[in-house]
Design an enzyme around this catalytic site. Structure first.
Site, short mmCIF file in Angstrom:
data_model
loop_
_atom_site.label_atom_id
_atom_site.label_comp_id
_atom_site.label_asym_id
_atom_site.label_seq_id
_atom_site.Cartn_x
_atom_site.Cartn_y
_atom_site.Cartn_z
N CYS A 284 -9.62 37.54 -9.33
CA CYS A 284 -8.19 37.31 -9.54
C CYS A 284 -7.90 36.18 -10.51
CB CYS A 284 -7.62 36.98 -8.16
SG CYS A 284 -5.94 36.52 -8.21
N ARG B 231 1.62 47.32 -7.96
CA ARG B 231 1.21 46.15 -7.17
C ARG B 231 1.69 44.85 -7.83
NH1 ARG B 231 -3.20 42.60 -5.64
NH2 ARG B 231 -3.37 42.83 -3.39
#
Ligand code: IMP
Length: 523
Positions: free
Chosen positions: A335, A437
């Site tokens: 991430c 998302r």
């Protein structure tokens, strides 16, 4: 120098201290003192060991209504959870959430595969039709290497069972153009749908046959048992199963777009038990509306909402009807959200704050992302989480999607963020899971929030999850607790103590001063 006290008075003397050694969780997490903490920033102090580690119960809650025997959850990512991972996770006492970076039909068929799975039974056997030729069977045998192929009227399963073709039936045949209907064994040994694995295995032993074909009351082939698997069929005492149907539990993710309502309908029809509403920032009107719609359309269906890292985000989702929360923003191993968006929170602090709030409402929480070892798992649980969701830890296992490849002499599998350019560009997906998302479906230029990379081969989760399970039991033993429930209670009332870890303490806690070493995690 004063004389030392009588050693017998040690316990009495302990009582003169106003508090126990170390910090309570509230003191540890007091953000006015030192800001947000990650799992590596603290340790749990040891307790009294007066029980074997095998006595530790890791039973926990996934949502308000769903309990599990272990706290392990696999992430809805397209390099982590498809049917094979979800089946194995459930067999081992956890649960897998099947990703939605695919069409609703594909996702629903994966859910169905998990729900239809019966330990030891082959539910989607390769089947041939009566017109298949001997030559074709020989080719299939060379390609797939099996010894017995059921023959059904439509060449499918389910389909009316007509016979079985084994190696012996075709071994000495030279005419490859013959149809299998002429050479097959016409009355193969069958078992009736509903028999147990033990009963099926007994029939195989008694009849000395290689395959037991399972049929329904209309003689339709529904599954198969293989002698070759007889020894391999393990027992799974911790398996996560529905109390009513005894089928394995299965989770899946959906997005927050209008089209996701149709997707959920297909998943519910396939037998889904619980849904994760997948968003990197869960506190949105899209998600709140989706939760309300699900609750109205499927009352009683369990929803895990998220992701959240603050009480305020959590409060909105709980009020909308969430049955569980997923915590984490920017801490996943793939991430880059915190770097690109400047938004997120150190995971230890996020887990503590959200869980403290959500637990007041009986809403179990899942600590999602940033888990790199057993220590991180027990810390997440001690901070109030009921389960841990893992991506990177489970990527690279036999059960994760994708093929192994070699690079620099290492056997690897791809692992990528769902917000990576690669995941977003995945072809063939409808209502791209990745862009929704990250609220990016209308962007001309996609801003990536994840990377794509590779992880080393970790072998099967059949070994890895038991390693995590045993490790957690030992950790609870060191902390002096026989169950996760007790551990949580005693963290809350200040019995369990913590210590902040300075940067040098973290160095001290690692391997040091060795010329070289090998780190093997289990045998
Ligand atoms: P890991 O277990 O540390 O590898 O983190 C997995 C978690 O990272 C997932 O369950 C998601 O919550 C999150 N995640 C997945 N893809 C991305 C991404 O592309 N960017 C940011 N977070 C992601």
């Amino acid at each position: 120098m004063t004389a030392p006290m009588d050693h017998k008075k040690a316990l009495e003397h302990l009582k003169t201290y106003s508090s126990k050694d170390g910090l309570s969780v509230q003191e540890l997490m007091d953000s006015n003192i030192r800001g947000g903490l990650t799992y590596n920033d603290f340790l749990v102090l040891p307790g009294l060991v007066d029980f074997p580690s095998s006595a530790v119960s890791l039973q926990t809650k996934l949502t308000k209504k769903i309990s599990l025997n272990t706290p392990f959850v696999s992430s809805p990512m397209d390099t982590v959870t498809e049917a094979e991972m979800a089946i194995s996770m459930a067999l081992l006492g956890g649960i897998g959430f099947i990703h939605h970076n695919c069409t609703p039909k594909e996702q629903a068929s994966m859910v169905k595969k998990v729900k239809m799975y019966e330990n030891g039974f082959i539910n989607s056997p390769i089947v041939i039709s009566p017109t298949t030729t001997v030559g074709e069977v020989k080719a299939m045998k060379r390609k797939f290497g099996f010894s017995g192929l059921p023959v059904t009227d439509n060449g499918k399963c389910p389909g009316k069972l007509l016979g079985l073709v084994t190696s012996r039936d075709i071994q000495f045949l030279e005419d490859d153009s013959l149809a299998v209907s002429e050479v097959m064994t016409k009355n193969p040994v069958t078992g009736v749908k509903g028999i147990t694995l033990a009963e099926g295995n007994e029939i195989l032993k008694q009849t000395k046959k290689g395959k037991l074909l399972i049929v329904d009351e209309n003689n339709n082939l529904v599954s198969m048992l293989s002698r070759a698997d007889l020894m391999k069929n393990q027992n799974y005492p911790l398996a996560s199963k529905s109390a009513t149907t005894k089928q394995l539990l299965c989770g899946a993710s959906i997005g927050t777009m209008e089209a996701d309502k149709e997707r959920l309908t297909a998943l519910v029809e396939a037998g889904l038990d619980v849904v994760v509403v997948d968003s990197s920032q869960g506190n949105s009107v899209f998600q709140l509306n989706m939760i309300k719609w699900i609750k109205e359309t499927y009352p009683g269906f369990e929803i895990v909402a998220g992701n959240v890292v603050t009480r305020e985000q959590a409060a909105n989702l709980i009020a909308a009807g969430a049955d569980g929360l997923r915590i984490g923003m920017g801490t996943g191993s793939i991430c880059i959200t915190q770097e690109v968006m400047a938004c997120g929170r150190p995971q230890g602090t996020a887990v503590y704050n959200v869980c403290q709030f959500a637990n007041e409402f009986g809403v179990p929480c899942m600590a999602d992302g940033g888990v790199q070892n057993i220590g991180h798992i027990i810390k997440a649980l001690a901070l109030g989480a009921s389960t841990v969701m893992m991506g990177g830890m489970l990527a690279g296992t036999t059960e994760s999607p994708g093929e192994y490849f070699y690079k620099d002499g290492k056997r690897l599998k791809a692992y990528r963020g769902m917000g990576s350019v690669d995941a977003v560009q995945k072809t063939g997906s409808t209502g791209n899971a990745s862009s929704s998302r990250y609220f990016s479906e209308n962007d001309h230029v996609f801003v990536a929030q994840g990377v794509s990379g590779a992880v080393v081969d970790k072998g099967s989760i059949n070994k890895f999850i038991p390693y995590l399970y045993n490790g957690l039991q030992h950790s609870c033993q060191d902390i002096g607790h026989t169950s996760l429930t007790l551990l949580k209670e005693n963290v809350k009332n200040g019995e369990v103590r913590f210590e902040f870890r300075t940067a040098s303490a973290q160095l001290e806690g690692g391997v040091n001063n060795l010329h070289s070493y090998e780190k093997r995690l289990h045998n």
